[in-house]
Motif scaffolding. Structure first.
Motif, PDB file in Angstrom:
ATOM      1  N   VAL A   1     -12.934   1.211   3.827  1.00 17.94           N
ATOM      2  CA  VAL A   1     -12.451   2.465   4.419  1.00 17.94           C
ATOM      3  C   VAL A   1     -13.318   2.779   5.639  1.00 17.94           C
ATOM      4  CG1 VAL A   1     -12.087   4.932   4.024  1.00 17.94           C
ATOM      5  CG2 VAL A   1     -11.714   3.319   2.158  1.00 17.94           C
TER       6      VAL A   1
ATOM      7  N   MET B   1       0.820  -1.204   0.000  1.00 19.41           N
ATOM      8  CA  MET B   1       0.000   0.000   0.000  1.00 19.41           C
ATOM      9  C   MET B   1       0.859   1.262   0.000  1.00 19.41           C
ATOM     10  SD  MET B   1      -2.834   1.068   2.909  1.00 19.41           S
ATOM     11  CE  MET B   1      -4.062  -0.197   2.576  1.00 19.41           C
TER      12      MET B   1
ATOM     13  N   SER C   1      -9.675   9.699   3.268  1.00 13.71           N
ATOM     14  CA  SER C   1      -9.201  11.002   3.737  1.00 13.71           C
ATOM     15  C   SER C   1      -7.888  11.382   3.076  1.00 13.71           C
ATOM     16  CB  SER C   1      -8.984  10.979   5.251  1.00 13.71           C
ATOM     17  OG  SER C   1     -10.086  10.416   5.892  1.00 13.71           O
TER      18      SER C   1
ATOM     19  N   LYS D   1     -14.198   5.410   7.293  1.00 12.96           N
ATOM     20  CA  LYS D   1     -15.153   6.512   7.246  1.00 12.96           C
ATOM     21  C   LYS D   1     -16.429   6.161   6.490  1.00 12.96           C
ATOM     22  CE  LYS D   1     -14.318  10.186   4.800  1.00 12.96           C
ATOM     23  NZ  LYS D   1     -13.737  11.434   4.223  1.00 12.96           N
ATOM     24  N   THR D   2     -16.300   5.414   5.382  1.00 13.78           N
ATOM     25  CA  THR D   2     -17.480   5.177   4.543  1.00 13.78           C
ATOM     26  C   THR D   2     -18.053   3.762   4.647  1.00 13.78           C
ATOM     27  OG1 THR D   2     -15.972   4.689   2.717  1.00 13.78           O
ATOM     28  CG2 THR D   2     -16.905   6.893   2.790  1.00 13.78           C
TER      29      THR D   2
ATOM     30  N   ILE E   1      -4.672   6.844  -1.221  1.00 14.58           N
ATOM     31  CA  ILE E   1      -4.238   5.470  -0.963  1.00 14.58           C
ATOM     32  C   ILE E   1      -4.170   4.765  -2.319  1.00 14.58           C
ATOM     33  CG2 ILE E   1      -4.773   3.286   0.201  1.00 14.58           C
ATOM     34  CD1 ILE E   1      -4.732   5.349   2.312  1.00 14.58           C
TER      35      ILE E   1
ATOM     36  N   THR F   1     -22.819   8.973  -2.224  1.00 16.56           N
ATOM     37  CA  THR F   1     -23.631   8.847  -1.025  1.00 16.56           C
ATOM     38  C   THR F   1     -23.116   9.842   0.024  1.00 16.56           C
ATOM     39  OG1 THR F   1     -23.148   6.564  -1.603  1.00 16.56           O
ATOM     40  CG2 THR F   1     -24.914   6.906  -0.052  1.00 16.56           C
ATOM     41  N   ASN F   2     -23.773  10.009   1.071  1.00 16.91           N
ATOM     42  CA  ASN F   2     -23.660  11.065   2.082  1.00 16.91           C
ATOM     43  C   ASN F   2     -23.491  12.476   1.525  1.00 16.91           C
ATOM     44  OD1 ASN F   2     -21.515   9.073   2.082  1.00 16.91           O
ATOM     45  ND2 ASN F   2     -20.277  10.257   3.437  1.00 16.91           N
TER      46      ASN F   2
ATOM     47  N   THR G   1     -12.261   1.550  -6.473  1.00 12.95           N
ATOM     48  CA  THR G   1     -12.030   2.943  -6.059  1.00 12.95           C
ATOM     49  C   THR G   1     -12.923   3.287  -4.878  1.00 12.95           C
ATOM     50  OG1 THR G   1     -13.688   3.801  -7.573  1.00 12.95           O
ATOM     51  CG2 THR G   1     -11.425   3.737  -8.370  1.00 12.95           C
ATOM     52  N   ASN G   2     -12.417   4.117  -4.020  1.00  9.58           N
ATOM     53  CA  ASN G   2     -13.090   4.458  -2.779  1.00  9.58           C
ATOM     54  C   ASN G   2     -12.827   5.897  -2.415  1.00  9.58           C
ATOM     55  OD1 ASN G   2     -13.814   1.660  -1.432  1.00  9.58           O
ATOM     56  ND2 ASN G   2     -11.850   1.476  -2.496  1.00  9.58           N
ATOM     57  N   GLU G   3     -13.651   6.382  -1.517  1.00 11.39           N
ATOM     58  CA  GLU G   3     -13.421   7.689  -0.936  1.00 11.39           C
ATOM     59  C   GLU G   3     -12.537   7.487   0.293  1.00 11.39           C
ATOM     60  OE1 GLU G   3     -17.176   9.507  -0.069  1.00 11.39           O
ATOM     61  OE2 GLU G   3     -16.216  10.852   1.364  1.00 11.39           O
TER      62      GLU G   3
ATOM     63  N   ASP H   1      -7.078   7.248   8.241  1.00 10.51           N
ATOM     64  CA  ASP H   1      -8.334   6.563   8.523  1.00 10.51           C
ATOM     65  C   ASP H   1      -8.042   5.059   8.476  1.00 10.51           C
ATOM     66  OD1 ASP H   1     -10.991   6.091   8.934  1.00 10.51           O
ATOM     67  OD2 ASP H   1     -11.676   6.850   7.002  1.00 10.51           O
TER      68      ASP H   1
ATOM     69  N   ILE I   1      -7.978   1.617   6.989  1.00 11.34           N
ATOM     70  CA  ILE I   1      -8.093   1.066   5.638  1.00 11.34           C
ATOM     71  C   ILE I   1      -7.790  -0.425   5.738  1.00 11.34           C
ATOM     72  CG2 ILE I   1      -7.216   1.128   3.258  1.00 11.34           C
ATOM     73  CD1 ILE I   1      -8.070   3.884   3.911  1.00 11.34           C
TER      74      ILE I   1
ATOM     75  N   ARG J   1     -11.995  13.563  -1.511  1.00 10.94           N
ATOM     76  CA  ARG J   1     -13.093  14.154  -2.289  1.00 10.94           C
ATOM     77  C   ARG J   1     -12.672  15.369  -3.105  1.00 10.94           C
ATOM     78  NH1 ARG J   1     -18.143  12.243  -0.280  1.00 10.94           N
ATOM     79  NH2 ARG J   1     -19.360  14.034  -0.967  1.00 10.94           N
TER      80      ARG J   1
ATOM     81  N   HIS K   1     -19.800   4.979  -3.989  1.00  9.82           N
ATOM     82  CA  HIS K   1     -18.884   5.847  -3.251  1.00  9.82           C
ATOM     83  C   HIS K   1     -18.887   7.252  -3.835  1.00  9.82           C
ATOM     84  CE1 HIS K   1     -16.760   2.190  -1.592  1.00  9.82           C
ATOM     85  NE2 HIS K   1     -16.963   2.930  -0.540  1.00  9.82           N
ATOM     86  N   PHE K   2     -18.628   8.234  -3.017  1.00  8.99           N
ATOM     87  CA  PHE K   2     -18.551   9.661  -3.368  1.00  8.99           C
ATOM     88  C   PHE K   2     -19.948  10.260  -3.522  1.00  8.99           C
ATOM     89  CE2 PHE K   2     -14.605   7.897  -5.063  1.00  8.99           C
ATOM     90  CZ  PHE K   2     -13.701   8.681  -4.380  1.00  8.99           C
TER      91      PHE K   2
END
Lengths: 325, 325
Positions: free
Chosen positions: B53, A51, A131, B55-56, A134, B324-325, A127-129, B132, B134, A97, B321-322
């Motif tokens: 992740v 990673m 902070s 957070k999500t 990564i 939502t919220n 793919t992910n959101e 965060d 992971i 984001r 992802h991205f």
């Protein structure tokens, strides 16, 4: 000693390993550079995951394209050290984001460039959101079981060698992190070592074919650390009498009043291979890949470096997540 | 439309895919649940990587052990949908500096538990410092090429079926995120669906052996999204006349004044398999795994659900992802 920032990466790995039930007849033990699964017909499927985290692994001045390429190269380097040709990679990406479309394109291009440089392909990912940036790559290759080079076969009397010199990356990192000014030619070589690392794949593949290599590891945690890892896995020691300090690292050390031995041994983030070679097959190995003879494997489990007639211990330290910064 | 938070996950994947040179003769096309490499003798090495992740992907009340187990199950579910038995997994972990030794142990235990539940093993990984939590897992399995179930083989007239009902996970998530109070029995079932998801591995492996399945996908992005993915890959449409709404989701919807159809179709984070079945081999498939017949594959590329005599379109939305919220 209860927070991970105090434990350090190696202790954390130890804690996790103690939770894992080991697979029976694992072709590669826990703790080597890669993992493997027997796929029959004398072959292994070899996998590696590593990673890259923006905050700790991407120095200033490294572009996103370079970061993504590095995430690929880190994994290919481990396969290279085992003599395994990478076929395919997967990439899991965490994006803040605030990243732009152009940022995403740069990451895509870097991933592809890294893979294609070594004739491999990116086959998929996720793919992910997140902070922080990564990029987690996983590399897959197939090898004949008997060709795989582990960390564990070094024997007293074997020759210790590396595929290149050390110290450039840590010098380059110091230039970037501390904004040091050096001549532009020196700067280019040293900073390039950081921004565009190269995996020694051609060398690893050629060495695996010789049957001359008794142990092999890449040097992403530094030369000293790599030697300690082979020492642990093979239950041997080392006497290093020809430290492979890169000329540019030596020049940088002189100008900055730093110790070139320190730069060479404890840098980390280098991608040279460190191998031990059967003395009788040294010439065959040297013909397969350009090697620097740096010392000998010893029976006694001490790691020493001889510099100007004095023998000093090689300490078990190098790049370690959580412990650095 | 230039920041990733506006682009959304699917658009981001599209941008990255455009940067990648595709491997010649890829056994599995880009965009299916897994990737694969030909290893000869009619077999494929199948790999999948998926990132969790904090957070999500980790809702309140989910322990670290459960989160780590979920990171494993997410990947096994994709192999299950393709009929591939997972052999081994790698886990790349990013840990915030404030995590404790106990936290690390819980993660190790969760990884091992997830793998062993499905007779697989964790073979290795990587640990890093990150802002965060992971947990990126990669799963590897081997399958005979002709047994692999892709998204792309659905034919008009095929029966559409699922391995279970839908709507529990999204209901459970609402309970956790909005602190809703429901009867303790209902709460347990719904929250359990979130905290301890199960991959339909036994079902996927058995279905792959029947030769009855023309297309298969897991439903981690929701039932509607899964149907749209098969529709795209197979160039067909669907008429769904028996929506598999879970009893508990229906009860929850009634009590909360929510639409059960919405919960069933657009929930996401479910791990049932959605398959299309050759009508002549339906009985064989049903014998191999307990299936709910939910509708038929149609030639016309529209996706419709029939509820109380009315046909309404199934929208291409679900967990993303991205977005939502």
């Amino acid at each position: 000693m209860n927070l991970v920032k105090e434990l350090g990466e190696h202790k954390i790995i130890e804690i996790i390993l103690r939770c894992l039930e080991p697979m029976p007849k694992m072709p590669v033990p826990f703790g080597d550079d890669v993992s493997a699964v027997d796929i029959g017909h004398g072959k292994l499927a070899v996998i590696k995951t590593d990673m890259l985290v923006g905050k700790t692994d991407v120095p200033p001045d490294m572009s996103l394209r370079q970061a993504a390429r590095k995430a690929v190269v880190m994994n290919i380097s481990d396969l290279a050290a085992k003599g395994v040709k990478p076929i395919a990679l997967l990439a899991s990406i965490g994006l803040p984001r605030s990243f732009t479309k152009t940022d995403v394109k740069q990451i895509g291009k870097g991933l592809n460039a890294g893979a294609r440089e070594y004739s491999a392909y990116i086959l998929g990912g996720d793919t992910n959101e997140a902070s922080d940036l990564i990029i987690n790559c996983t590399a897959l290759g197939i090898i004949e079981r008997e060709r795989l080079m582990l960390r564990s076969g070094a024997k007293p009397g074997d020759i210790v060698a590396t595929t290149g010199s050390f110290g450039k990356t840590v010098a380059g990192l110091k230039i970037l992190l501390q904004h040091l000014s050096v001549s532009s030619k020196l700067r280019k070589t040293l900073v390039d070592a950081v921004l565009s690392p190269r995996a020694r794949l051609k060398e690893g593949l050629a060495l695996a074919q010789t049957g001359a290599i008794t142990a092999s590891i890449d040097s992403s945690d530094g030369l000293a650390w790599s030697l300690h890892e082979i020492s642990k896995a093979s239950n041997v020691g080392f006497l290093i009498d020809n430290l492979p300090v890169a000329d540019e690292a030596r020049k940088f050390a002189e100008k900055r009043g730093l110790d070139p031995v320190e730069l060479c041994l404890y840098g980390g983030e280098e991608y040279e291979l460190v191998v031990t070679v059967k003395p009788k097959l040294w010439e065959k190995a040297e013909k397969a890949a350009s090697l620097i003879k740096i010392g000998l494997v010893t029976k006694e489990r001490t790691l020493l470096v001889e510099e100007k007639g004095k023998r000093i211990p090689i300490e078990p330290r190098g790049w370690e997540h959580f412990k650095t910064n």
